[in-house]
Design a protein around this motif. Structure first.
Motif, mmCIF file in Angstrom:
data_model
loop_
_atom_site.group_PDB
_atom_site.id
_atom_site.type_symbol
_atom_site.label_atom_id
_atom_site.label_comp_id
_atom_site.label_asym_id
_atom_site.label_seq_id
_atom_site.Cartn_x
_atom_site.Cartn_y
_atom_site.Cartn_z
ATOM 1 N N LEU A 290 0.828 -1.207 0.000
ATOM 2 C CA LEU A 290 0.000 0.000 0.000
ATOM 3 C C LEU A 290 0.863 1.257 0.000
ATOM 4 O O LEU A 290 0.365 2.365 -0.057
ATOM 5 N N THR A 310 -1.072 -5.168 -4.066
ATOM 6 C CA THR A 310 -1.769 -5.626 -2.864
ATOM 7 C C THR A 310 -2.608 -6.853 -3.177
ATOM 8 O O THR A 310 -2.626 -7.823 -2.424
ATOM 9 N N HIS A 311 -3.299 -6.787 -4.306
ATOM 10 C CA HIS A 311 -4.146 -7.894 -4.742
ATOM 11 C C HIS A 311 -3.333 -9.186 -4.842
ATOM 12 O O HIS A 311 -3.724 -10.219 -4.304
ATOM 13 N N LEU A 314 -2.358 -10.518 -1.402
ATOM 14 C CA LEU A 314 -3.471 -11.175 -0.713
ATOM 15 C C LEU A 314 -3.691 -12.559 -1.301
ATOM 16 O O LEU A 314 -3.882 -13.532 -0.578
ATOM 17 N N LEU A 320 -4.329 -9.320 6.160
ATOM 18 C CA LEU A 320 -4.057 -8.071 6.868
ATOM 19 C C LEU A 320 -5.224 -7.713 7.780
ATOM 20 O O LEU A 320 -6.377 -7.663 7.350
ATOM 21 N N PRO A 322 -6.000 -4.411 9.361
ATOM 22 C CA PRO A 322 -5.448 -3.060 9.334
ATOM 23 C C PRO A 322 -5.531 -2.395 10.707
ATOM 24 O O PRO A 322 -6.467 -2.647 11.456
ATOM 25 N N MET A 328 -9.462 1.639 7.130
ATOM 26 C CA MET A 328 -8.959 0.660 6.161
ATOM 27 C C MET A 328 -9.603 -0.711 6.247
ATOM 28 O O MET A 328 -9.488 -1.501 5.316
ATOM 29 N N LEU A 342 -14.812 -8.710 0.778
ATOM 30 C CA LEU A 342 -14.285 -7.476 0.186
ATOM 31 C C LEU A 342 -13.016 -7.715 -0.635
ATOM 32 O O LEU A 342 -12.799 -7.056 -1.654
ATOM 33 N N ASP A 343 -12.171 -8.659 -0.191
ATOM 34 C CA ASP A 343 -10.929 -8.857 -0.937
ATOM 35 C C ASP A 343 -10.986 -10.107 -1.811
ATOM 36 O O ASP A 343 -9.968 -10.581 -2.292
#
Lengths: 485, 365
Positions: A290, A310-311, A314, A320, A322, A328, A342-343
């Motif tokens: 990030l 970041t993608h 992950l 993570l 945050p 975040m 979300l991810d």
């Protein structure tokens, strides 16, 4: 919602009155009422025996009530003296008399033993000194009752000691201090009287002599609480994360992470202890892609990841939590189910081509909600309507739900009730036992001490020492956190 | 239940009350100008709906408002304030009209989609410039889209006014050549100007709704709109999402432009948009960025737009009055606290009862 319900509180002069309670117990709401920021729906406030009607902080200040907020209300580019006299400037026909201001501030700081240079800019001061300026500001405005809202959250153990000395000096001068906190140890050390709040109500008022920490914890939570995390010794395996001479800049382009090296192995929790603002956030950002890194290497399983998005990180097994949940961790306006994916929302089973598959998302969400004991009415309700503890459990669930091999846990229990803290700690430990590597970054020293297998002390962007958590000396870590070698 | 009521308040009640308040403010202005508001408003209504062909004409004006309102609304959902819909409308008209007058003799089923695609592509690319500037350099889209509006106006008049570029031969006022007959959108009601573009605009509503609420693109867009930091931490590319959203927004604005050409104007002058793109910001605000809400909001603006001249003719109240109504509607929508306050005043008695009840309950719990 009733944040305060039928609360009675008596504070006497020459006393430190601790207001103890979990996050969301209503402590801050109560104090915001006393400081004129909120108006009560019913009930009255007596000050010096007389009923008072507080419409704004101005009324409170006029009466002699001062408040030091958890987040300081200072203007960084201005000097200490300018900040203190702000709103009550010493001026001659509209021209500020800075010498006179500095002089007044000096007198005040000598009187109460609050040493600070009035000509220094706030931006140059440590957090501990900034807090002194806040206290001086309140005293300058004639505060006789001083409210300190979670004053120790940002301090090193040594700075906390310094604050306690100041608080005692103020009380000796005849002032009254209300000390808001959720930390049990502090209460026993500094308070004359303790009022415990739970769910907007006063549970009881006691003294440190009458009640020990365990009793206070039970009052605070409403049941017996484990004060330590139960865990077996770690059986660390192969190295998962290896960071070499990492350099990261902060938003102002100053060096925030300075030649930092560390490593985390399979099945161990590596805790990073340090006072907030020593590079924790920049370190986490850099590890997650990030924030770009200036120099150094970051390897996961021996593979360099510095250039991955970041993608990709992950997907490659990083998780993570945050450090700042609202900024975040979650999207408050989206539903619980949406936040849980979300991810991981854009491929099967959660999406086919571009169309989201709500049944699959919902099934998955229901499963995680059950496993991680997230208390809610429906997976479709917005995350913003959950309590802080449940929001944090959601973040933990999302990350552990994808079975990562490395978890970066930033302030995993900040602003979370004791019950959720226990739960989150247990989850992290049980995942460790299953082989997860955890990098824990927390400014709560107790959390680092009780959860970690190894501890790295972070000071000004460097790991200044690595110690075994078993038998680690709290005072020594405190000194290292403050920069002593 | 409470959530449902809150939705009703914010999505229906606030806009509705805002509209009523807007007309009330307009009525004050009419009285101040020495006319009768009731007569003015009934003339406005007649001009918008009941006169011969009035409804069809209102729907003609509603069409660009729907597409442009969707364009602005989709930007809002990603947290982007696209003030450049007007400019994207121009560029979409330009690129679309170029294709529509260049191609000859193909069937409508081929020519219309070709022109539409060209118009949407033009708008999308134009809006992407602002998106890319934001994603790459952090340039605020409000500034860049306003600036790009001026550029697009000047580009349009340069192209339309210059012989050898898009200027038609042997015309008295500068304009492009007429589009090919095959590219003309079919008429829906004989004797009126209502054209197939209205149906296309209606179809765009569920499509945009589906895009926002049911696809991964829409999810990304909303997540970025609500909380960029969380979206980034979850591995989404915020920059790419911003560019994509601007492109989608621009494509809709471009569609509005080319639909207007293919359905109403058949060629382009350098003043074709007449502020539709700016009114569309108001439409999207009134719709609270909900695609379905865009429909009634666009209809209101279309009706005001269309009824104003008849009102002026009948009652001598200036057609500019509708600007006052539109502006006050937006003020009330933008400050929902005013509407909330109006409603609290009226609901005061019930509220007191509720409090008493709670206090009676308190000791037993």
């Amino acid at each position: 919602m009733r944040a305060n319900d039928g609360v009675d509180l008596d504070v006497s002069w020459r006393q430190v009155h601790a207001l103890l309670g979990e996050n969301g117990a209503g402590k801050s709401t109560l104090m915001n009422i006393v400081y004129g920021l909120l108006r009560p729906d019913s009930g009255e406030i007596l000050f010096d025996g007389k009923p008072v009607d507080l419409h704004s902080p101005l009324d409170a200040i006029r009466l002699g009530i001062g408040m030091v907020h958890q987040h300081f209300m200072l203007i960084p580019p201005l000097t200490v003296a300018e900040n203190i006299v702000l709103g009550h400037e010493v001026a001659n026909r509209g021209v500020m008399d800075l010498t006179e201001s500095s002089h007044k501030v000096e007198q005040l700081s000598e009187r109460f033993g609050l040493q600070v240079d009035p000509r220094e800019r706030i931006a140059e001061l440590s957090v501990g000194l900034q807090q002194r300026v806040e206290i001086l500001k309140a005293l300058y405005r004639g505060a006789r009752l001083l409210i300190l809202d979670e004053p120790t959250a940002v301090l090193t153990p040594q700075e906390i000691e310094g604050l306690f000395t100041i608080v005692r000096a103020l009380v000796a001068e005849g002032k009254a201090v209300i000390f808001i906190t959720h930390k049990l140890a502090e209460v026993s050390e500094v308070a004359d009287v303790i009022t415990v709040m739970r769910r907007g109500r006063v549970v009881g008022t006691t003294t440190p002599k009458e009640s020990k920490s365990a009793d206070l914890a039970r009052m605070m939570v409403g049941r017996t609480v484990l004060l330590r995390v139960e865990k077996s010794p770690a059986k660390p395996g192969a190295q998962v994360l290896k960071v070499d001479n990492l350099v990261v800049l902060d938003d102002r382009r100053h060096v925030a992470v300075d030649n930092l090296s560390l490593d985390v192995r399979v099945g161990e929790i590596f805790g990073v202890a340090g006072v907030e603002g020593n590079g924790q956030n920049e370190l986490i950002d850099a590890l997650m892609g990030l924030r770009s890194i200036r120099a150094g290497k970051v390897q996961v399983d021996g593979r360099e990841i510095s250039n991955l998005s970041t993608h990709a990180r992950l997907k490659g097994g990083l998780g993570l939590i945050p450090p700042d949940r609202h900024r975040m961790g979650v999207v408050l306006e989206l539903s619980v189910a949406d936040n849980l994916v979300l991810d991981d929302f854009d491929h099967p089973p959660f999406a086919r081509w571009l169309v989201r598959q709500f049944n699959a998302i919902r099934d998955y969400a229901v499963k995680l909600i059950k496993t991680f004991d997230i208390r809610l009415q429906s997976p479709d309700q917005p995350v913003g309507s959950l309590s802080g503890g449940n929001q944090q459990k959601l973040v933990v669930a999302r990350q552990l739900g994808t079975l990562p091999k490395l978890l970066i846990a930033g302030q995993p229990t900040r602003g979370v009730d004791v019950g959720s803290i226990e739960f989150i700690h247990r989850q992290i430990v049980s995942e460790r036992d299953r082989g997860l590597a955890v990098l824990l970054v927390s400014s709560e020293l107790d959390e680092v001490l009780s959860l970690s297998d190894r501890i790295g002390v972070l000071y000004r962007g460097r790991i200044v020492a690595v110690l075994d958590a078993e038998g680690a000396d709290r005072d020594r870590i405190g000194l290292l956190m403050a920069g002593a070698s | 239940m409470a959530g449902w009521r809150r939705w009703l308040l914010s999505a229906v009640l606030v806009p509705l009350v805002s509209v009523i308040c807007g007309f009330a403010v307009g009525a004050i202005a009419i009285v101040a100008a020495g006319a009768d508001p009731l007569m003015a408003y009934s003339a406005l209504f007649a001009g918008a709906f009941t006169n011969h062909n009035a409804l069809a004409e209102t729907l003609v004006s509603t069409t660009p408002y729907v597409l442009l309102g969707l364009a602005v609304a989709i930007g809002f959902r990603a947290g982007l304030f696209n003030i450049g819909a007007e400019g994207q409308f121009y560029i979409g008209s330009l690129s679309g009209v170029f294709v529509a007058y260049s191609i000859r003799g193909l069937p409508g089923i081929v020519e219309v989609p070709l022109a539409m695609i060209a118009g949407m592509l033009g708008g999308a690319l134009w809006a992407s410039i602002a998106g890319a500037l934001k994603a790459r350099f952090g340039a605020h889209e409000v500034i860049t889209t306003i600036m790009l509006n001026y550029v697009s106006f000047l580009v349009a008049s340069y192209l339309v006014d210059t012989p050898g570029l898009m200027l038609a031969r042997n015309v008295s006022t500068p304009r492009t050549p007429d589009i090919d007959a095959g590219a003309v959108l079919p008429n829906l009601i004989p004797g009126s100007r209502l054209h197939l573009g209205f149906v296309l605009a209606l179809l765009a509503v569920p499509i945009v709704w589906f895009l926002i609420e049911r696809t991964t693109i829409g999810f990304r867009l909303r997540a970025v709109g609500f909380n960029q930091n969380a979206a980034r931490a979850a591995g989404m590319s915020v920059g790419r999402t911003i560019v994509l959203t601007m492109a989608l927004s621009g494509a809709l604005a471009g569609a509005a432009g080319i639909v207007q050409i293919l359905g109403v104007n058949f060629h382009m002058t350098d003043t074709v948009a007449a502020g539709y793109g700016f009114d569309a910001i108001a439409v999207a605000l009134l719709a609270r960025s909900n695609p379905w809400g865009v429909l009634p909001a666009a209809l209101l603006f279309g009706a005001l737009h269309n009824g104003a001249s008849f009102m002026q003719l009948e009652t001598q109240v200036s057609a500019d009055l509708i600007s006052i109504v539109q502006a006050s509607v937006i003020i009330f929508v933008a400050a929902p606290a005013i509407v909330g306050w109006l409603f609290r005043l009226r609901r005061a008695p019930t509220e007191t009862v509720a409090i008493t009840q709670r206090e009676v309950d308190a000791p037993t719990t």
